[in-house]
Design a protein around this motif. Structure first.
Motif, PDB file in Angstrom:
ATOM      1  N   UNK A 100     -72.071 -24.262  43.588  1.00 23.97           N
ATOM      2  CA  UNK A 100     -73.181 -23.707  44.366  1.00 23.97           C
ATOM      3  C   UNK A 100     -73.057 -22.197  44.502  1.00 23.97           C
ATOM      4  N   UNK A 101     -71.835 -21.716  44.647  1.00 27.81           N
ATOM      5  CA  UNK A 101     -71.621 -20.278  44.798  1.00 27.81           C
ATOM      6  C   UNK A 101     -71.970 -19.532  43.499  1.00 27.81           C
ATOM      7  N   UNK A 102     -71.572 -20.114  42.367  1.00 27.44           N
ATOM      8  CA  UNK A 102     -71.876 -19.504  41.071  1.00 27.44           C
ATOM      9  C   UNK A 102     -73.388 -19.439  40.865  1.00 27.44           C
ATOM     10  N   UNK A 103     -74.076 -20.532  41.139  1.00 30.74           N
ATOM     11  CA  UNK A 103     -75.527 -20.573  40.942  1.00 30.74           C
ATOM     12  C   UNK A 103     -76.218 -19.544  41.844  1.00 30.74           C
ATOM     13  N   UNK A 104     -75.825 -19.486  43.099  1.00 27.90           N
ATOM     14  CA  UNK A 104     -76.441 -18.531  44.027  1.00 27.90           C
ATOM     15  C   UNK A 104     -76.162 -17.091  43.611  1.00 27.90           C
ATOM     16  N   UNK A 105     -74.962 -16.819  43.126  1.00 24.72           N
ATOM     17  CA  UNK A 105     -74.638 -15.459  42.672  1.00 24.72           C
ATOM     18  C   UNK A 105     -75.508 -15.042  41.493  1.00 24.72           C
ATOM     19  N   UNK A 106     -75.769 -15.962  40.581  1.00 22.76           N
ATOM     20  CA  UNK A 106     -76.655 -15.651  39.457  1.00 22.76           C
ATOM     21  C   UNK A 106     -78.077 -15.435  39.957  1.00 22.76           C
ATOM     22  N   UNK A 107     -78.537 -16.324  40.848  1.00 19.79           N
ATOM     23  CA  UNK A 107     -79.900 -16.210  41.380  1.00 19.79           C
ATOM     24  C   UNK A 107     -80.105 -14.881  42.079  1.00 19.79           C
ATOM     25  N   UNK A 108     -79.129 -14.431  42.848  1.00 19.68           N
ATOM     26  CA  UNK A 108     -79.260 -13.141  43.545  1.00 19.68           C
ATOM     27  C   UNK A 108     -79.330 -11.991  42.552  1.00 19.68           C
ATOM     28  N   UNK A 109     -78.563 -12.072  41.477  1.00 12.82           N
ATOM     29  CA  UNK A 109     -78.607 -11.016  40.473  1.00 12.82           C
ATOM     30  C   UNK A 109     -79.896 -11.049  39.649  1.00 12.82           C
TER      31      UNK A 109
END
Length: 944
Positions: A478-487
């Motif tokens: 979930x953290x990886x996905x959210x980090x990509x989404x924010x970028x």
């Protein structure tokens, strides 16, 4: 959660394997040692664990773990990897549109991971090209539920298996694939011997041990069998005309379709008239019937029709939603259900909303405050990889799964991924058959490190809690996905700081403008806090906001009485509906997590109300045709599936020595008559081939396999065998409704695989067997074991051994060669420690495998012990336990036979003497076979 003993910390979590969803207590000692046991308070398993769950502590080492991000094979930092991903995805979308990007995710990620991945793809990228390996497991069940019920609703609960008077297991090897449920069922049958169990399966699996009736139905004969049952019921007293008239539509059309093949049931099913009559008779006469089905039903080109044929029979009798009755889909993966809840399938929206409905799309978009929303279903798994192959998909993110092994037409899938312009793989292991093709490789957190929830087959949501630190630079999905989404510019919508926040949003969406319209509602958890989430106890959905009806206003249950649904209690008073029955609501008691009925089991549809607009169920008219796939070139039917002690593509279970002890290499089960006709001897190698590929595996000749078919397990990969990826043989034939591939019915040929030499080795280090035409290796207690074979022998076995195991030149070898038989034995010792023992013969090597493996941990200072190693069998002072039968306690067949000779006359007696079969119980049917064989042998000897 339990604190553990002195110097220990215990954590309540959930097993990461099958869909049973067993509770686990993991106890971590101060010195880092880990032990696991079943959670006696978890309502899925009440303390039981299967062999895989029992061995979880053996699978968490860091050997082979992916610990750092990599770009093009080099170590990279997280910022560099995430920025590259965001840029590549954004550029691909800008140039080619959102459908040029796809996510392929897994039933082994957590619900919170699933939720944010689905939100990013469908609500912010604007494509529905997110699908999951659950498509390979349960998509036909989802489609069948939606057609019949108007929603993807599993009506029943596990208790139904124990309360039923007839349990039908169709397309389900429960003993090996859902062992804890099997043990619950076996215990119920032992307590009530009048309970009947019917197994419908082409193979005589270990589940048949408790069966009163085994119906060896021909491949894909299920629709014909249940259509025939529907016709039979229509002429019987079992048909429930009142239920049909008040709560269903389509009965006449379904019955007419079923009658079209009424005269051909025997030929379509391969069963005798007597078998069919007996089955139909016991179904008719038994009110409390549960029909459990799994991959044998779902993994078919007619899988959805099979599901609806089963449901039709339960609707026709009104046997649904009440204790001990109903159709029951048994999910294959730990969080296949959770993925379905959040819309993880390409043709679904979150919270069981439908992507085809504009009002549902608008509602989800508004809730997410999303810039776009996918306006059509995305590509299902098989079609997704075809789109990767033809260039429509140009950027692919694979999370927690290994499609190069598990997808049909697996070689074509490998080529597609290899040639895709941009591929990201998130995984826990560095080397899998899929990770080798990644441009960006991301280290994901694994079991014991993850934090979130999963949902099991009975709709029970449980926590997976962390008790280990993230190794290296691994991060939760979930953290990886959210980090990509924010970028990618979507920061506000993905600014989650914990899985608790994601779960709260997921719960809020489930209740958003619901008002009883949708089955999935856990709105009572929408405001859950971090501490309450940490303390969350297993619960079943639905769990709407307190005081919210489980049915739309004005639609109370049609009858009074408790049908297993939750009754509302206000302090000590049970509230009543207008007919005097218990009022079925979720009602507050006290405290933040109040509102659950203690230990309550909720069954859907007891009130006869479903989720189609008119609140009626649908009978589905299905056809009984059976497709013939075999031909003169490929005359046998291939069936693929699981074995007892391995899981999926073995990235975890292969780390456990005891889980590899039972079946250590890929094999093909072949009927003795077929083997004789094909010139195949037991334990020799065979080539199994289709139009799409071939594998080389060991022949296991057994009467459990019917004539004309062959079974090969799905687990082996290029990491553990030379050529064992069986899904390379499977064509990309799918069910037209669900998109689920037909993994159980493939036309193949089987022939001997000619070799000059067979080899077997035990070694301290992992081999690199260059030059072997066949090999398969597995981890053992102090090293590895390997089977191998050669079309041409190398010039020097000693040279080959030194190269394969990278042995130092000064390590002394002890060798033996028999010119007459061609047998060779060679062993290398480092002082008193055995480094390698290698055995070669012209036929399959006759060496006691279990004993040889044990020699890696023994000392060999005496000459006689070294001679015994060379001989490949123990001396009189070293008893050979034989091939492992019970993995939990490492009990071998010779020990069981000796116990029988010593007077143990039952499976329970053997368990008392040896512990075999007393943990997970998965081996009890094998013990019974050994017991029966010994009894027959003694009877023959007595007669002589």
């Amino acid at each position: 959660m339990p604190a553990g003993g002195p110097g220990e910390t215990s954590t309540r979590t959930t097993c990461p394997y099958c869909g049973v969803g067993c509770g686990v207590i993991a106890t971590l000692a101060d010195d880092g040692g880990l032990s696991v046991r079943g959670d006696p308070d978890h309502p899925a398993n009440y303390g039981r664990l299967c062999s895989k769950g029992s061995a979880l502590a053996e699978t968490i080492d860091l050997d082979g773990r992916l610990l750092y991000p990599e770009i093009a094979g080099r170590r990279a930092g997280w910022d560099e990897a995430l920025e590259l991903m965001a840029r590549k995805f954004s550029e691909t979308i800008a140039e080619h549109g959102p459908d040029a990007v796809a996510f392929y995710v897994s039933g082994q990620i957590l619900t919170e991971d699933y939720y944010v991945a689905n939100k990013l793809m469908k609500g912010f990228i604007g494509s529905a090209n997110i699908d999951t390996n659950s498509r390979l497991c349960m998509a036909s069940s989802v489609a069948g539920h939606r057609r019949a019920f108007g929603a993807d609703t599993v009506p029943g609960v596990y208790e139904d298996l124990e309360q039923a008077d007839l349990v039908i297991l169709t397309g389900s090897n429960l003993a090996w694939c859902h062992p804890v449920l099997y043990q619950r069922l076996a215990a119920a049958k032992a307590a009530r011997p009048e309970m009947k169990v019917v197994v419908i399966d082409p193979r005589r699996t270990m589940t048949c041990d408790i069966a009163d009736m085994h119906l060896a139905v021909r491949p894909d004969g299920d629709v014909a069998l249940f259509n025939g049952l529907l016709v039979h019921l229509a002429h019987s007293q079992a048909v429930n005309a009142e239920f049909i008239g008040d709560h269903t539509n389509g009965f006449a059309d379904a019955l007419a379709a079923a009658r079209a093949n009424e005269a051909d049931i025997s030929s379509l099913t391969g069963l005798s008239d007597g078998e069919i009559e007996d089955f139909y008779g016991v179904f008719e006469a038994t009110d409390k019937v549960v029909t459990c089905y799994s991959q044998g039903v779902n993994q078919s080109s007619s899988g959805t029709d099979k599901v609806n044929a089963i449901i039709n029979c339960h609707l026709a009798t009104g046997r649904i939603g009440r204790p001990g009755m109903g159709p029951f889909s048994l999910t294959g993966q730990p969080n296949a259900m959770g993925g379905r809840e959040v819309g993880g399938l390409a043709n679904m929206l979150a919270a069981h909303m439908e992507i085809e409905k504009p009002e549902h799309r608008e509602r989800v978009q508004r809730f997410w405050n999303a810039p776009v929303i996918a306006d059509k279903p995305g590509l299902k798994a098989v079609d997704m990889f075809k789109a990767v192959a033809d260039g429509r998909i140009k950027a692919l993110w694979i999370m927690g799964t290994n499609p190069v092994v598990s997808m049909p037409d697996a070689d074509a899938v490998a080529d597609a991924i290899r040639n895709c312009p941009f591929v990201v793989v998130s995984d826990i292991m560095h080397d899998t058959d899929t990770t080798q093709y990644a441009h960006v490789l991301l280290p994901a957190a694994g079991w014991g490190e993850k934090d979130g929830t999963v949902t099991n087959s009975e709709r029970r949501i449980s926590r997976q809690r962390p008790f280990l630190a993230h190794p290296g630079e691994a991060r939760p999905d979930w953290r990886i996905i959210c980090d990509v989404a924010m970028r990618m510019g979507f920061g506000e919508a993905f600014a989650f700081q914990s899985p608790a926040e994601i779960f709260a949003e997921h719960a809020a969406l489930s209740a958003f403008e619901n008002e009883g319209e949708r089955d999935f509602d856990i709105g009572d958890y929408a405001g859950i806090s971090g501490p309450a989430y940490d303390a969350l106890q297993p619960f079943q959905w639905p769990a709407p906001v307190r005081g919210t009806p489980l049915w739309p206003a004005g639609h109370l249950p049609f009858k009074g009485g408790d049908y297993g649904v939750i009754e509302v209690r206000h302090q000590s008073q049970t509230l009543k509906d207008e007919k005097g029955g218990p009022y079925h609501l979720i009602y507050p008691l006290e405290g933040e997590m109040a509102g659950r009925a203690e230990g309550g089991n909720f069954r859907f549809f007891a009130d006869g109300r479903f989720y189609h607009p008119d609140r009626k169920a649908r009978f589905i008219a299905v056809q009984s045709a059976v497709t013939e796939r075999v031909n003169t070139a490929y005359p046998l039917v291939l069936n693929t599936g699981r074995i007892r002690d391995q899981w999926h593509t073995m990235t975890r279970t292969a780390k456990s020595a005891r889980l590899s002890a039972h079946l250590a290499e890929p094999f093909a089960e072949i009927n003795p008559a077929d083997a004789e006709a094909l010139g195949i001897a037991d334990a020799t190698l065979v080539r199994v081939a289709s139009l799409h590929g071939k594998v080389v595996v060991r022949a296991l000749i057994t009467a459990r396999q019917p004539r004309g078919s062959v079974f090969v397990p799905m687990h082996w990969t290029d990491q553990f065998a030379s050529n064992g990826r069986v899904d390379a043989l499977v064509p990309s034939v799918t069910d037209p409704t669900s998109g689920q591939p037909a993994l159980k019915h493939v036309a193949v040929s089987v022939e001997p695989y000619e070799v000059r030499s067979y080899g077997f080795a035990v070694s301290a280090d992992r081999p690199l067997p260059d030059g072997a035409d066949y090999f398969a290796f597995a981890r053992v207690g102090h090293g590895f074991r390997m089977e191998c074979a050669f079309a041409e022998a190398p010039e020097s076995w000693e040279t080959w051994c030194r190269r394969t195991w990278r042995l130092p030149d000064d390590l002394e070898a002890l060798a033996y060669f028999d010119r007459e038989t061609g047998d060779s034995r060679i062993a290398f010792f480092d002082g008193e420690r055995l480094v390698l023992a290698f055995y070669v013969a012209r036929r399959p090597v006759a060496v006691s495998r279990t004993w040889a493996v044990a020699q890696l941990g023994a000392t060999h200072g005496e000459a006689r012990r070294r001679i015994a190693v060379m001989a490949g069998r123990p001396g009189a002072d070293q008893p050979d336990i034989g091939a492992i039968v019970c993995s939990c306690f490492s009990v071998g067949i010779n020990q069981i036979a000796a116990a029988i000779d010593g007077g143990c006359g039952s499976v329970d007696a053997i368990g008392a003497a040896l512990k075999a079969g007393t943990n997970c119980g998965s081996c009890r049917s094998e013990i019974r076979e050994i017991l029966d064989a010994c009894h027959r042998k003694h009877q023959v000897q007595a007669a002589e």
